[in-house]
Write an enzyme that holds these catalytic residues in place. Structure first.
Site, PDB file in Angstrom:
ATOM      1  N   GLU A 103       7.038   4.673   0.782  1.00 22.63           N
ATOM      2  CA  GLU A 103       5.762   5.372   1.056  1.00 22.63           C
ATOM      3  C   GLU A 103       5.133   6.051  -0.147  1.00 22.63           C
ATOM      4  O   GLU A 103       3.840   6.210  -0.062  1.00 22.63           O
ATOM      5  CB  GLU A 103       5.733   6.444   2.011  1.00 22.63           C
ATOM      6  CG  GLU A 103       4.993   7.017   2.958  1.00 22.63           C
ATOM      7  CD  GLU A 103       5.380   7.841   4.379  1.00 22.63           C
ATOM      8  OE1 GLU A 103       5.419   7.371   5.235  1.00 22.63           O
ATOM      9  OE2 GLU A 103       5.867   9.121   4.050  1.00 22.63           O
TER      10      GLU A 103
ATOM     11  N   HIS B  94      30.205  -7.579   3.496  1.00 18.36           N
ATOM     12  CA  HIS B  94      30.386  -8.475   4.643  1.00 18.36           C
ATOM     13  C   HIS B  94      29.022  -9.102   5.535  1.00 18.36           C
ATOM     14  O   HIS B  94      29.219  -9.695   6.485  1.00 18.36           O
ATOM     15  CB  HIS B  94      31.546  -8.346   5.648  1.00 18.36           C
ATOM     16  CG  HIS B  94      32.843  -8.010   5.079  1.00 18.36           C
ATOM     17  ND1 HIS B  94      33.576  -8.885   4.589  1.00 18.36           N
ATOM     18  CD2 HIS B  94      33.123  -6.861   4.368  1.00 18.36           C
ATOM     19  CE1 HIS B  94      34.802  -8.605   4.014  1.00 18.36           C
ATOM     20  NE2 HIS B  94      34.682  -7.448   3.726  1.00 18.36           N
TER      21      HIS B  94
ATOM     22  N   LYS C 183      -2.099   5.231  12.618  1.00 20.51           N
ATOM     23  CA  LYS C 183      -1.888   6.062  13.714  1.00 20.51           C
ATOM     24  C   LYS C 183      -3.533   6.321  14.489  1.00 20.51           C
ATOM     25  O   LYS C 183      -3.541   6.388  15.777  1.00 20.51           O
ATOM     26  CB  LYS C 183      -1.863   7.729  13.226  1.00 20.51           C
ATOM     27  CG  LYS C 183      -0.401   7.909  12.874  1.00 20.51           C
ATOM     28  CD  LYS C 183      -0.308   9.304  12.030  1.00 20.51           C
ATOM     29  CE  LYS C 183       1.019   9.533  11.457  1.00 20.51           C
ATOM     30  NZ  LYS C 183       1.172  11.164  10.705  1.00 20.51           N
TER      31      LYS C 183
END
EC number: 5.3.1.9
Length: 547
Positions: A351, A382, A509
């Site tokens: 960000e 793994h 937004k």
């Protein structure tokens, strides 16, 4: 003169051509003290950067590039409240929140006084709740604190709370809700008692859709038990830069904590946004958290560039991103308590550094940022270390090791062994001679070993840093987080971008509001592109068939 035209940058291009064909194995073979020379300690952390594709001249040139970008001046601006955004408003003064030893600022005395007042308010509430003196609507003590926020308002406190759980006083527990999906809310409160639950609503603007929707759910949940609205007021706290909006929303004025406009969400855990953490671990330990960050601040301000942990960490990232064209960097903590650290650092980096415009408004002509991600070691070994070890990309890795979880715990020797083993393998690889020797020692015939060896080779020469915490406690965690904050800031200075805004997020937004209106069949859809319009119509079609 632009960054890429500067003499140090041009010299780094030549240095890259020189080093790109060399193997780190040779660096270590030629310099038996490389591990000692390319490591340092500061603010409770040990930093080994010897397993990087650099020599001393590379470090010198990177430091010269930083100087050419006026980094010394920009560091002082960070600590004096003199950084501003495109509107001339102060930003990035979060370092003031942890100036625990002295307040020698020549400016912003009002900010310091407000911080002191905020500390007192946090301290008093923390003591009341921890001693059982803060009561709910049935006069029972608070046992569960639910932090409602999103982004930095949630990631920071949740990460730090999980890291510092051994310091939490029973029966207190913290929970964190951020997602707009109501599953997040209802799964969190399913086992909680409304009579003993406190909600902390953290929103800088107090307009964040996700946060306010979850606050509404919290109100409904409490009302089902309390029946009367006036009884649940003590069950809400707010942390915001818009106290008047919080009050309009029904939060009592005494229950509103200040979050200043100059504190970005991803830098806010040091403020009242860390209220849930301060309550859980107590003010004394929260102050240690601030003290650890302040120690790293002091190191960052005072240490020479080539002995400066945040600056070196940043310059090495610059080296790989801009010269080796690395598109991704991994963070691998070897401590279960740091499980949320990769997510926290993902937001901090991506960000802050996901920008394509310089401070003067002109376009950036060099790569900025990278995909930062990670997971816990040894789980990650793994899962995706195979890509590090035998893949084709350059992926720098930061390994973070904790020697002891707490004063009372045993040394984490198996974890440490795995951590160091991964860093060594990434550096030196596994050449054909070694593979053949091991296969033949296992009793495999030479001809078959030759065939198998091809698939077991590891080229090595993959860079990594190793950061070691002697113990994971509030002080060392504060130092670690401040280290990465300053690393990101240095990268932003060199790339000449603003790390304290996120306008791309804001645009998303805004569009979500328009699309929601369309999904509610309240607006014309012709303003959307054909793909989005088609997706909206598909949702409306299904919605029409399913009440």
């Amino acid at each position: 003169m632009s960054l890429v035209e500067s003499p140090p940058w041009q010299a780094l291009k030549s240095k890259y051509q020189e080093l790109s064909s060399l193997h780190m194995r040779d660096f270590f073979a030629q310099d038996k003290k490389r591990g000692t020379r390319l490591s340092l300690e500061a603010a409770g952390l040990y930093f080994d950067y010897s397993k990087n594709r650099v020599d001393e001249k590379t470090i010198d040139l990177l430091c010269e590039s930083a100087n050419a970008c006026n980094l010394p001046l920009r560091i002082e601006q960070l600590f004096s409240g003199k950084l501003t955004n495109e509107s001339g408003e102060m930003v990035g003064f979060h370092t003031a929140l942890r100036q625990v030893n002295n307040f020698s600022f020549k400016t912003n005395n009002n900010a310091i006084q407000e911080i002191h007042a905020s500390w007192e308010k946090i301290k008093k509430l923390s003591i009341r709740i921890r001693e059982g003196d803060y009561k709910g609507f049935t006069n029972k003590s608070i046992t569960d604190i639910v932090n409602i926020g999103i982004g930095g308002s949630s990631l920071g406190p949740q990460m730090a709370y999980n890291a510092l759980k051994p310091y939490v006083k029973a029966p207190l527990r913290c929970h964190f809700i951020s997602n707009l999906d109501d599953t997040d809310f209802y799964e969190t409160v399913r086992t909680l008692n409304p009579e003993t639950t406190l909600f902390i609503i953290t929103s800088k603007t107090f307009t964040t859709k996700e946060t306010l929707e979850n606050e509404r759910r919290a109100t409904e949940w409490l009302m089902q038990a309390a029946k009367k609205e006036n009884l649940i007021q003590t069950h809400f706290m707010a942390v915001t830069a818009a106290p008047e909006k919080a009050h309009e929303f029904g939060i009592q004025k005494d229950n509103i904590f200040m979050l200043w406009p100059w504190v970005g969400g991803r830098f806010s855990v040091w403020s009242a946004a860390g209220l849930s953490l301060a309550i859980a671990i107590g003010w004394e330990e929260f102050f240690e958290f601030l003290r650890g960050a302040h120690a790293m601040d002091t190191h960052f301000r005072q240490a020479e560039f080539n002995k400066n942990m945040p600056i070196l960490l940043a310059l090495l990232s610059i080296w790989y991103i801009n010269f080796f064209h690395a598109k991704t960097q991994a963070i691998i903590p070897y401590s279960q308590r740091l499980v949320y650290l990769p997510d926290y650092l993902t937001q901090l980096h991506m960000e802050s550094l996901g920008k394509s415009v310089q401070l003067d408004g002109s376009a950036v002509h060099w790569q900025t940022g990278a995909v930062v991600w990670g997971d816990l070691g040894t789980n990650s070994q793994h899962s995706f270390h195979q890509l590090f070890l035998q893949g084709t990309m350059v992926i720098p890795v930061d390994f973070i090791a904790v020697l002891k979880n707490s004063r009372e715990s045993h040394w984490q020797l198996p974890l440490i062994a795995n951590c160091l083993g991964q860093s060594q393998t990434l550096m030196e690889g596994y050449d054909k001679e070694g593979v053949m020797r091991d296969l033949i020692n296992q009793g495999i015939e030479h001809e078959k070993a030759e065939k198998l060896a091809t698939y077991r080779l590891i080229r090595g020469n993959n860079p990594s840093n190793t950061i070691i915490l002697e113990e994971l406690n509030p002080y060392s965690l504060g130092s670690l987080l401040a280290l990465y904050e300053h690393k990101v800031y240095v990268q932003s200075v060199i790339w000449n971008i603003n790390p304290f805004d996120q306008w791309g997020v804001e645009r998303g937004k805004h569009l979500a509001k328009d699309i929601l209106q369309a999904l509610q069949a309240e607006t014309d859809q012709s303003s959307f592109d054909s793909s989005t319009e088609r997706l909206i119509n598909y949702v409306l079609k299904i919605k029409g068939n399913r009440p």
